[in-house]
Design an enzyme around this catalytic site. Structure first.
Site, short mmCIF file in Angstrom:
data_model
loop_
_atom_site.label_atom_id
_atom_site.label_comp_id
_atom_site.label_asym_id
_atom_site.label_seq_id
_atom_site.Cartn_x
_atom_site.Cartn_y
_atom_site.Cartn_z
N ASP A 1 41.49 20.04 -17.28
CA ASP A 1 42.27 18.96 -16.67
C ASP A 1 41.85 18.88 -15.20
OD1 ASP A 1 44.65 17.17 -16.47
OD2 ASP A 1 45.21 18.24 -18.29
N ASP B 1 43.48 13.42 -14.56
CA ASP B 1 44.89 13.09 -14.34
C ASP B 1 45.05 11.86 -13.44
OD1 ASP B 1 47.63 14.24 -14.79
OD2 ASP B 1 47.68 14.23 -12.60
N GLU C 1 43.09 9.19 -17.38
CA GLU C 1 44.45 8.76 -17.66
C GLU C 1 44.69 7.57 -16.75
OE1 GLU C 1 48.83 10.83 -17.75
OE2 GLU C 1 47.60 10.87 -15.99
N HIS D 1 51.12 16.23 -23.82
CA HIS D 1 52.13 17.08 -23.18
C HIS D 1 53.20 16.28 -22.43
CE1 HIS D 1 49.44 15.88 -20.08
NE2 HIS D 1 50.27 16.34 -19.16
N ASP D 2 53.02 14.96 -22.34
CA ASP D 2 54.01 14.11 -21.66
C ASP D 2 54.87 13.33 -22.65
OD1 ASP D 2 53.15 14.79 -19.08
OD2 ASP D 2 51.74 13.10 -18.97
O1 TEU Z 1 50.94 12.03 -15.73
C1 TEU Z 1 50.88 10.82 -15.05
C2 TEU Z 1 51.89 9.84 -15.44
O2 TEU Z 1 51.79 8.70 -15.15
C3 TEU Z 1 53.09 10.44 -16.07
O3 TEU Z 1 53.77 10.91 -14.99
C4 TEU Z 1 54.01 9.60 -16.81
O4 TEU Z 1 54.36 8.46 -16.11
C5 TEU Z 1 55.18 10.53 -17.03
O5 TEU Z 1 54.76 11.60 -17.82
C6 TEU Z 1 56.30 9.97 -17.77
O6 TEU Z 1 57.12 9.12 -17.26
C7 TEU Z 1 50.09 13.05 -15.30
C8 TEU Z 1 50.29 14.28 -16.16
O7 TEU Z 1 49.95 13.99 -17.49
C9 TEU Z 1 51.70 14.75 -16.03
O8 TEU Z 1 51.96 15.85 -16.85
C10 TEU Z 1 51.92 15.11 -14.58
O9 TEU Z 1 53.26 15.44 -14.40
C11 TEU Z 1 51.54 13.96 -13.64
O10 TEU Z 1 50.29 13.38 -13.96
C12 TEU Z 1 51.41 14.47 -12.23
O11 TEU Z 1 50.27 15.24 -12.10
#
Ligand code: TEU
Ligand code: CA
Length: 580
Positions: free
Chosen positions: A101, A207, A266, A343-344
């Site tokens: 990542d 990310d 992303e 993971h989100d």
């Molecule tokens: O996620 C980016 C992102 O846009 C997310 O924050 C999404 O909007 C959120 O999960 C839900 O509302 C990335 C990573 O995947 C996430 O795990 C991190 O927390 C974030 O960046 C910050 O690095």
């Protein structure tokens, strides 16, 4: 003339590991790299070609690893740099690639760059982050503008040493780097990227890679949330003016030295036409991106208030989102991805199918069928292959770890004076869509803690581990796990159609079943089609035959029932090879 060999990151199936919850090897209750190494034969056997490892860097874990304090080291809770070298080597020995990542929009507030930067306004890294003066109104100090952080609250944090605020689009412990500065970009390229490519990694999942370039005048965001102090400011920080310049620079100055490096971006909040500018082959920026329309359905509302107040969606909207994700690269040089979990995101069975015990396994195979037939690089997430489900309804806020969920819950609490009915609603939303659903430790077997650890797990283990676990599913030829293996093999065997084909859906408005075909006119396959029927219902459903497949020669390739009949049984899936 034969077609060029497709890039490895197009044909391969990727599997995402979130290290803290994957496999603990030393009984400290936290997943780690040696634990992951011990499962590589399992992943290989599943059909995985590419491993994506979520952040394992040194980190205070304020956002669970997405707040990095040292790009060049492994956090001791996950192991050592030597363990990571071994992981890279073992993946390669087994014919797998590995993606790390890459989190370079921000660092941790404990990164040495930030610790220096915050000291005063004149240090050598004084401009490495985004610092702005306070706004003074009636002698009172306010943040420089009204931007709302993605995880709630103001996007600015005050530092007395400088009498200034710094920008953080996520939690306050994640200060945004100032990409405008040449020396910052150079340091990122060297320390965060080259360092790992030199050690042999094959690419990165990148990310939030459309947030680096901001509107550097930092104007107030338009008022879209009535009565709120802080407003969503995406218009000023998503796809900013210098994004393409910097991604091209990164490719030319760094990545090109290492061959075919995969950069899987992303790209939240971006329209299809805009996405193409990042991923067309000519752009030489990103290899492909994750499109979020599917996983956003009925989900959290970006940087809004009451983010976890979810709303239902219907199957036609799901089809529409899948179609967009399949179609936006069609006929272009760009490449797409297919996924339903990461993971989100909460678990796909709860969000898009059913978690009812009587249908759960069948529905997991149905979603595997859908994903297995979609064009693009397929990403699956730990636990998805056994059809694991969200946390049970008995879990309460004390079981939750994610700052995004906790902030949102506390916000509801403040707004409604801790009214129990509002809090009940907030908790229901969290159970349904919280990121923690994906972060529950993997259920490896039916022993204590689901075999994840012999110690005390850092996060509550799933109550259902005696029923949903890897070991039991390995023994059962009809398990979701074994179905996934077949599906992944089938995807490779018919890759021209499954991975590279054109997607068409035939029953758009049908609310309980989903029929689609995959064709590929460019590979001498004009007369072959994959035809997929999926049920999204607890009831029997009629088949919606595409007119051109009717009465044609059809060979059944896979199904989640023994004997497909005249109708689709609940949550049934079948794929035919049709000769037209
Ligand atoms: O996620 C980016 C992102 O846009 C997310 O924050 C999404 O909007 C959120 O999960 C839900 O509302 C990335 C990573 O995947 C996430 O795990 C991190 O927390 C974030 O960046 C910050 O690095
Ligand atoms: Ca451990």
């Amino acid at each position: 003339m034969s077609a060029p060999t497709p890039n490895w990151w197009k044909t391969g199936t990727a599997y995402q590991v979130w290290p803290a919850s994957y496999k603990d090897s030393n009984g400290d209750g936290i997943g780690d790299i040696p634990g992951l190494i011990s499962t590589l034969p399992y992943l290989k056997n599943l059909g995985v070609d590419i491993l994506w490892l979520s952040p394992m860097y040194k980190s205070p874990q304020k956002d669970f690893g997405y707040d990095i304090s040292d790009y060049q080291d492994v956090d001791p809770m996950f192991g050592t740099l030597a363990d990571l070298d071994e992981l890279i080597k073992k993946c390669h020995d087994m014919g797998m690639k590995i993606l790390l990542d890459l989190v370079i929009n921000h660092t941790s507030d404990q990164h040495k760059w930030f610790l220096e930067s915050k000291k005063d306004r004149t240090n050598s890294k004084a401009d490495w982050y985004v610092w702005r003066d306070p706004k003074i109104i009636d002698g009172k100090r306010y943040p420089p503008n009204n931007w709302r952080a993605i995880f709630g609250g103001s996007a600015w944090e005050y530092v007395p040493e400088r009498d200034q605020y710094y920008l953080h689009l996520f939690v306050p412990e994640q200060p945004d780097l100032n990409w405008e500065l040449d020396e910052v970009r150079k340091a990122i390229y060297e320390e965060a990227i080259s360092f790992w490519l030199d050690r042999g990694v094959d690419g990165f999942r990148v990310d939030t890679c459309n947030l680096y370039s901001k509107n550097t005048t930092y104007p107030d965001a338009p008022i879209t949330l009535m009565g709120e102090e802080y407003q969503p400011a995406e218009v000023h920080f998503v796809n900013g003016p210098r994004m393409h310049e910097w991604l091209k620079e990164q490719r030319e100055q760094v990545l090109d030295k290492y061959g075919d490096v995969a950069m899987v971006g992303e790209l939240p909040g971006t329209e299809a036409a805009e996405v193409l500018k990042y991923i067309s082959e000519e752009a030489r920026e990103l290899s492909c991106v994750f499109d979020f329309d599917v996983v956003s359905l009925g989900g959290r509302h970006g940087a809004g208030v009451k983010k976890y107040q979810v709303h239902p969606h219907d199957l036609p909207s799901f089809k529409q989102a899948i179609k967009k994700q399949q179609d936006f690269t069609r006929g272009t040089t760009a490449w797409t991805t297919a996924f339903l979990e990461n993971h989100d995101q909460a678990r796909s069975l709860n969000r898009f199918a059913t978690a009812k015990p009587e249908f759960r396994e069948k529905a997991a195979k149905m979603l595997a069928t859908l994903l297995g037939c979609l064009t693009g690089t397929l990403f699956i997430y730990q636990g998805q292959e056994i059809g694991t489900v969200n946390m049970p309804d008995t879990w309460e806020i004390e079981d939750i770890k994610d700052p995004d969920s906790l902030n949102s819950y506390n916000d509801v609490k403040d707004r409604h004076d801790a009214d129990p009915l509002w809090l009940k609603k907030a908790m229901a939303g969290i159970r349904r869509v919280a990121r923690d659903n994906a972060r529950i430790p993997v259920q490896w077997d039916s022993s204590a803690n689901g075999g994840f650890t012999t110690g005390k797990p850092w996060m509550r283990v799933h109550d259902l581990y005696p029923e949903i676990n890897v070991a039991d599913q390995e023994k059962d030829p009809k398990s979701p796990l074994n179905y996934w293996k077949q599906m992944m093999a089938l995807r490779k065997k018919y890759s021209d159609l499954a991975i590279f084909g054109d997607f068409d859906t035939w029953d758009f408005l049908e609310p309980e079943s989903f029929t689609f075909t995959k064709t590929n006119a460019s590979n001498g396959l004009q007369n072959k089609k994959l035809l997929t029927f999926l049920s999204f219902s607890d009831e029997e459903q009629p088949l919606a035959y595409p007119p051109e497949c009717k009465g044609k020669d059809m060979e059944l390739l896979i199904s989640n029932v023994d004997q497909p009949g005249k109708y689709l049984s609940p949550w049934e899936a079948r794929v035919y090879l049709v000769t037209v």
